[in-house]
Design a protein around this motif. Structure first.
Motif, PDB file in Angstrom:
ATOM      1  N   LYS A 256       0.832  -1.205   0.000  1.00  0.00           N
ATOM      2  CA  LYS A 256       0.000   0.000   0.000  1.00  0.00           C
ATOM      3  C   LYS A 256       0.866   1.255   0.000  1.00  0.00           C
ATOM      4  O   LYS A 256       0.531   2.262  -0.613  1.00  0.00           O
ATOM      5  N   MET A 257       1.977   1.163   0.726  1.00  0.00           N
ATOM      6  CA  MET A 257       2.936   2.252   0.829  1.00  0.00           C
ATOM      7  C   MET A 257       4.346   1.655   0.814  1.00  0.00           C
ATOM      8  O   MET A 257       4.532   0.493   1.192  1.00  0.00           O
ATOM      9  N   PRO A 258       5.365   2.429   0.388  1.00  0.00           N
ATOM     10  CA  PRO A 258       6.730   1.893   0.358  1.00  0.00           C
ATOM     11  C   PRO A 258       7.191   1.312   1.698  1.00  0.00           C
ATOM     12  O   PRO A 258       7.982   0.358   1.726  1.00  0.00           O
ATOM     13  N   SER A 259       6.699   1.881   2.798  1.00  0.00           N
ATOM     14  CA  SER A 259       7.116   1.403   4.120  1.00  0.00           C
ATOM     15  C   SER A 259       6.703  -0.049   4.372  1.00  0.00           C
ATOM     16  O   SER A 259       7.264  -0.710   5.247  1.00  0.00           O
ATOM     17  N   ASP A 260       5.725  -0.565   3.612  1.00  0.00           N
ATOM     18  CA  ASP A 260       5.295  -1.951   3.782  1.00  0.00           C
ATOM     19  C   ASP A 260       6.416  -2.938   3.465  1.00  0.00           C
ATOM     20  O   ASP A 260       6.399  -4.074   3.941  1.00  0.00           O
ATOM     21  N   ILE A 261       7.381  -2.507   2.630  1.00  0.00           N
ATOM     22  CA  ILE A 261       8.518  -3.388   2.329  1.00  0.00           C
ATOM     23  C   ILE A 261       9.835  -2.731   2.759  1.00  0.00           C
ATOM     24  O   ILE A 261      10.894  -3.023   2.218  1.00  0.00           O
ATOM     25  N   GLY A 262       9.727  -1.803   3.728  1.00  0.00           N
ATOM     26  CA  GLY A 262      10.929  -1.279   4.370  1.00  0.00           C
ATOM     27  C   GLY A 262      11.518  -0.007   3.800  1.00  0.00           C
ATOM     28  O   GLY A 262      12.680   0.309   4.076  1.00  0.00           O
ATOM     29  N   PHE A 263      10.737   0.778   3.032  1.00  0.00           N
ATOM     30  CA  PHE A 263      11.266   2.009   2.429  1.00  0.00           C
ATOM     31  C   PHE A 263      10.473   3.233   2.893  1.00  0.00           C
ATOM     32  O   PHE A 263       9.404   3.112   3.494  1.00  0.00           O
ATOM     33  N   SER A 264      10.987   4.410   2.594  1.00  0.00           N
ATOM     34  CA  SER A 264      10.392   5.657   3.065  1.00  0.00           C
ATOM     35  C   SER A 264       9.106   6.005   2.302  1.00  0.00           C
ATOM     36  O   SER A 264       9.015   5.802   1.089  1.00  0.00           O
ATOM     37  N   ASP A 265       8.130   6.577   3.033  1.00  0.00           N
ATOM     38  CA  ASP A 265       6.869   7.017   2.438  1.00  0.00           C
ATOM     39  C   ASP A 265       6.886   8.503   2.065  1.00  0.00           C
ATOM     40  O   ASP A 265       5.851   9.051   1.695  1.00  0.00           O
ATOM     41  N   GLU A 266       8.045   9.122   2.170  1.00  0.00           N
ATOM     42  CA  GLU A 266       8.135  10.583   2.044  1.00  0.00           C
ATOM     43  C   GLU A 266       7.483  11.109   0.768  1.00  0.00           C
ATOM     44  O   GLU A 266       6.789  12.110   0.788  1.00  0.00           O
ATOM     45  N   ARG A 267       7.688  10.450  -0.349  1.00  0.00           N
ATOM     46  CA  ARG A 267       7.153  10.944  -1.625  1.00  0.00           C
ATOM     47  C   ARG A 267       5.673  10.616  -1.804  1.00  0.00           C
ATOM     48  O   ARG A 267       5.047  11.078  -2.742  1.00  0.00           O
ATOM     49  N   TYR A 268       5.123   9.794  -0.911  1.00  0.00           N
ATOM     50  CA  TYR A 268       3.781   9.263  -1.145  1.00  0.00           C
ATOM     51  C   TYR A 268       2.726   9.773  -0.177  1.00  0.00           C
ATOM     52  O   TYR A 268       1.708   9.129   0.037  1.00  0.00           O
ATOM     53  N   ASN A 269       2.946  10.920   0.390  1.00  0.00           N
ATOM     54  CA  ASN A 269       1.920  11.538   1.216  1.00  0.00           C
ATOM     55  C   ASN A 269       0.926  12.254   0.308  1.00  0.00           C
ATOM     56  O   ASN A 269       1.232  13.273  -0.298  1.00  0.00           O
ATOM     57  N   LEU A 270      -0.272  11.694   0.200  1.00  0.00           N
ATOM     58  CA  LEU A 270      -1.277  12.218  -0.727  1.00  0.00           C
ATOM     59  C   LEU A 270      -2.035  13.397  -0.127  1.00  0.00           C
ATOM     60  O   LEU A 270      -2.146  13.519   1.098  1.00  0.00           O
ATOM     61  N   PRO A 271      -2.591  14.276  -0.986  1.00  0.00           N
ATOM     62  CA  PRO A 271      -3.425  15.366  -0.485  1.00  0.00           C
ATOM     63  C   PRO A 271      -4.704  14.808   0.144  1.00  0.00           C
ATOM     64  O   PRO A 271      -5.005  13.609   0.013  1.00  0.00           O
ATOM     65  N   GLU A 272      -5.467  15.647   0.791  1.00  0.00           N
ATOM     66  CA  GLU A 272      -6.670  15.201   1.500  1.00  0.00           C
ATOM     67  C   GLU A 272      -7.723  14.657   0.534  1.00  0.00           C
ATOM     68  O   GLU A 272      -7.921  15.179  -0.558  1.00  0.00           O
ATOM     69  N   LEU A 273      -8.383  13.599   0.975  1.00  0.00           N
ATOM     70  CA  LEU A 273      -9.532  13.053   0.245  1.00  0.00           C
ATOM     71  C   LEU A 273     -10.796  13.428   1.008  1.00  0.00           C
ATOM     72  O   LEU A 273     -10.967  13.061   2.169  1.00  0.00           O
ATOM     73  N   ILE A 274     -11.682  14.173   0.354  1.00  0.00           N
ATOM     74  CA  ILE A 274     -12.931  14.613   0.977  1.00  0.00           C
ATOM     75  C   ILE A 274     -14.087  13.830   0.352  1.00  0.00           C
ATOM     76  O   ILE A 274     -14.315  13.903  -0.857  1.00  0.00           O
ATOM     77  N   THR A 275     -14.788  13.054   1.167  1.00  0.00           N
ATOM     78  CA  THR A 275     -15.919  12.278   0.683  1.00  0.00           C
ATOM     79  C   THR A 275     -17.202  12.817   1.301  1.00  0.00           C
ATOM     80  O   THR A 275     -17.337  12.860   2.527  1.00  0.00           O
ATOM     81  N   GLU A 276     -18.121  13.246   0.452  1.00  0.00           N
ATOM     82  CA  GLU A 276     -19.396  13.799   0.905  1.00  0.00           C
ATOM     83  C   GLU A 276     -20.539  12.938   0.383  1.00  0.00           C
ATOM     84  O   GLU A 276     -20.569  12.591  -0.803  1.00  0.00           O
ATOM     85  N   THR A 277     -21.466  12.573   1.249  1.00  0.00           N
ATOM     86  CA  THR A 277     -22.649  11.819   0.828  1.00  0.00           C
ATOM     87  C   THR A 277     -23.851  12.743   0.772  1.00  0.00           C
ATOM     88  O   THR A 277     -24.177  13.419   1.756  1.00  0.00           O
ATOM     89  N   HIS A 278     -24.511  12.802  -0.383  1.00  0.00           N
ATOM     90  CA  HIS A 278     -25.672  13.672  -0.586  1.00  0.00           C
ATOM     91  C   HIS A 278     -26.903  12.791  -0.781  1.00  0.00           C
ATOM     92  O   HIS A 278     -26.950  11.962  -1.695  1.00  0.00           O
ATOM     93  N   THR A 279     -27.877  12.941   0.084  1.00  0.00           N
ATOM     94  CA  THR A 279     -29.078  12.112   0.049  1.00  0.00           C
ATOM     95  C   THR A 279     -30.256  12.911  -0.495  1.00  0.00           C
ATOM     96  O   THR A 279     -30.569  13.981   0.016  1.00  0.00           O
ATOM     97  N   VAL A 280     -30.866  12.383  -1.548  1.00  0.00           N
ATOM     98  CA  VAL A 280     -32.043  13.037  -2.128  1.00  0.00           C
ATOM     99  C   VAL A 280     -33.284  12.256  -1.736  1.00  0.00           C
ATOM    100  O   VAL A 280     -33.227  11.073  -1.419  1.00  0.00           O
ATOM    101  N   LYS A 281     -34.427  12.906  -1.766  1.00  0.00           N
ATOM    102  CA  LYS A 281     -35.682  12.321  -1.322  1.00  0.00           C
ATOM    103  C   LYS A 281     -36.343  11.531  -2.435  1.00  0.00           C
ATOM    104  O   LYS A 281     -36.477  12.005  -3.555  1.00  0.00           O
ATOM    105  N   ASN A 282     -36.739  10.302  -2.128  1.00  0.00           N
ATOM    106  CA  ASN A 282     -37.536   9.508  -3.054  1.00  0.00           C
ATOM    107  C   ASN A 282     -38.997   9.870  -2.849  1.00  0.00           C
ATOM    108  O   ASN A 282     -39.590   9.541  -1.816  1.00  0.00           O
ATOM    109  N   GLN A 283     -39.589  10.546  -3.819  1.00  0.00           N
ATOM    110  CA  GLN A 283     -40.972  11.014  -3.687  1.00  0.00           C
ATOM    111  C   GLN A 283     -41.988   9.915  -3.962  1.00  0.00           C
ATOM    112  O   GLN A 283     -43.164  10.049  -3.635  1.00  0.00           O
ATOM    113  N   SER A 284     -41.524   8.813  -4.583  1.00  0.00           N
ATOM    114  CA  SER A 284     -42.445   7.727  -4.918  1.00  0.00           C
ATOM    115  C   SER A 284     -42.663   6.822  -3.716  1.00  0.00           C
ATOM    116  O   SER A 284     -41.728   6.449  -3.015  1.00  0.00           O
ATOM    117  N   LEU A 285     -43.910   6.464  -3.474  1.00  0.00           N
ATOM    118  CA  LEU A 285     -44.249   5.551  -2.388  1.00  0.00           C
ATOM    119  C   LEU A 285     -44.720   4.201  -2.914  1.00  0.00           C
ATOM    120  O   LEU A 285     -45.385   3.441  -2.229  1.00  0.00           O
TER     121      LEU A 285
END
Length: 463
Positions: A240-269
């Protein structure tokens, strides 16, 4: 003595060719590019020595560089050819990467014709090729195999099995179902799928757990769990990251991941059976989810277009009807649909990757694998039960090389809460697989094979 393909062979020798064994089938590496990072050099070295290996490296870890390097190593070692199979529109990325590595004896073939030592083609075009022309094969995003029908999948698996050097590569190995690893093991020539089930798993015949237990018909025997993950580590590498096999993760720090869930109304009954209800229940079965999706198509698509307005973005939908609605609501967006030719799909995907198209409408099962879209940091996703499709889709943007925070807007109806909960459950399963493989990385596993060496006693009527 038996005869196979005009060759005489002792029956015992024939049985030996059918065994699935652990072991080393490779050679010392002869080509490691100067631009490879330290951890990539380590992966290339291990894989070359192994000869047949699954490389489960996360998105953005340089799998393209690793796969081209492995192909060049096989070419140098055998003086033969190597075939690299890729998802749709990914081949051009291999050609670009090869130029950076100084690998020039490479080409992209769309019709089975080839003159170079390293040949790239899409999975959909494999039927043009003959396995006897190659010494090795590399499957990019190998987990995509489950998206194909049985006939294509069988052809791919049979093609792979015939070659001495085989590599599978993907970022998402069996995230929600451990037993899928058996398919990879069998393709590589190790323990067969059914043998794996018999050795490590038990069939839960009394499972009534519903959708949260998707993929749990078979479960790991408690006493075999340690051995199972140790066994996987004999033929696969999880990074998953270089450190998993013993190496530095310095180059692999990713920017923030923002996950938003938007719920819409089901008008059908109206429920699946056409009955009018007092309120909209949470969809539980696949049939109910599809009904819920159908009833909320327009309102979900309107919300998606609102969220993507003015942005470079990708709409990930699930049905042709959703795609058509999104296209009508957002005329600037370009559709990718299954009925289009491979050439047309590739043309659209290349245009988007080059910034010529601002927004595309597609499905994760068509274009969710292997593509690098770091130029885009926004997406709208209509979720399904598939964790792999969700994970692969967001990692097109949130990967090494992305400079900005990435926003993923998930749009659901109020009755689809169970789908999101299932994705969360499968996320935990993926983490469990990852952690267990890491814990078992130094453990050894020995497959016990019964030897049938007793004298065969014939019944009287055969004497």
């Amino acid at each position: 003595t038996i005869i196979i393909k005009n060759k005489k062979m002792e029956y015992k020798q024939f049985l030996e060719t059918k065994k699935h064994l652990l072991g080393e089938f490779g050679f010392e590496p002869n080509f490691i590019p100067d631009m490879a990072f330290d951890f990539q050099r380590e992966i290339i070295t291990r894989a070359c020595k192994k000869g047949r290996m699954a490389i489960f490296a996360d998105t953005g870890m340089g799998k393209t560089l690793i796969q081209i390097s492995l192909a060049q190593n096989i070419v140098n070692e055998t003086k033969g050819k190597v075939l690299i199979l890729t998802p749709l529109a990914v081949a051009f990325q291999f050609i670009i990467e090869a130029e950076k590595l100084g690998v020039t004896d490479i080409e992209y073939s769309k019709d089975g014709k080839h003159t170079k030592s390293i040949v790239i083609c899409n999975y959909e075009r494999l039927h043009y090729f003959n396995s006897e022309d190659f010494k090795g094969v590399v499957l990019d995003e190998s987990s995509i195999l489950k998206n194909f029908n049985g006939q294509i999948k069988t052809k791919i698996t049979n093609f792979v099995k015939k070659l001495p050097y085989r590599y599978l590569s993907t970022a998402t190995p069996s995230p929600n179902d451990f037993i899928e690893l058996g398919t990879s093991s069998e393709a590589l020539g190790y323990m067969g799928y059914m043998d794996m089930l018999a050795t490590f798993f038990k069939n839960n015949q009394n499972d009534t757990g519903g959708r949260n237990n998707i993929g749990n018909k078979f479960y790991l025997k408690p006493h075999a769990e340690k051995d199972f993950f140790s066994w996987v580590n004999q033929w696969a590498l999880m990074v998953k990251m270089p450190s998993d096999i013993g190496f530095s993760d310095e180059r692999y720090n990713l920017p923030e991941l923002i996950t938003e869930t938007h719920t819409v109304k089901n008008q059908s009954l109206i429920d699946v059976d056409g009955q009018v209800q007092m309120f909209t229940p949470i969809a539980k079965t696949m049939t109910e989810v599809r009904h819920e999706q159908k009833e909320t198509e327009l309102v979900r698509c309107k919300k998606a277009v609102e969220l993507a307005k003015g942005k470079t973005s990708v709409y990930w939908c699930n049905t042709n009807n959703e795609s058509a609605i999104l296209k009508e609501l957002d005329p600037e967006a370009v559709e990718i649909i299954g009925s289009q030719s491979i050439e047309k799909k590739e043309e659209i995907l290349l245009a988007f990757a080059n910034g010529e198209i601002k927004r595309i409408i597609t499905k994760a099962k068509i274009t969710g694998m292997g593509l690098n879209w770091q130029h885009c940091n926004h997406s709208v996703f209509f979720p399904t039960w598939s964790y792999e499709q969700y994970y692969q889709a967001i990692r097109r943007f949130w990967r090494f090389g992305q400079k900005n925070e990435v926003t993923i807007d998930i749009v659901i109806s109020d009755g689809q809460e169970r789908v999101v909960k299932t994705l969360q459950h499968k996320t935990e399963k993926a983490k469990e697989l990852y952690l267990n493989l890491l814990k078992s990385v130094n453990n050894s596993f020995k497959q016990k094979v019964k030897e049938f060496n007793k004298e065969i006693i014939k019944p009287n009527f055969l004497k």
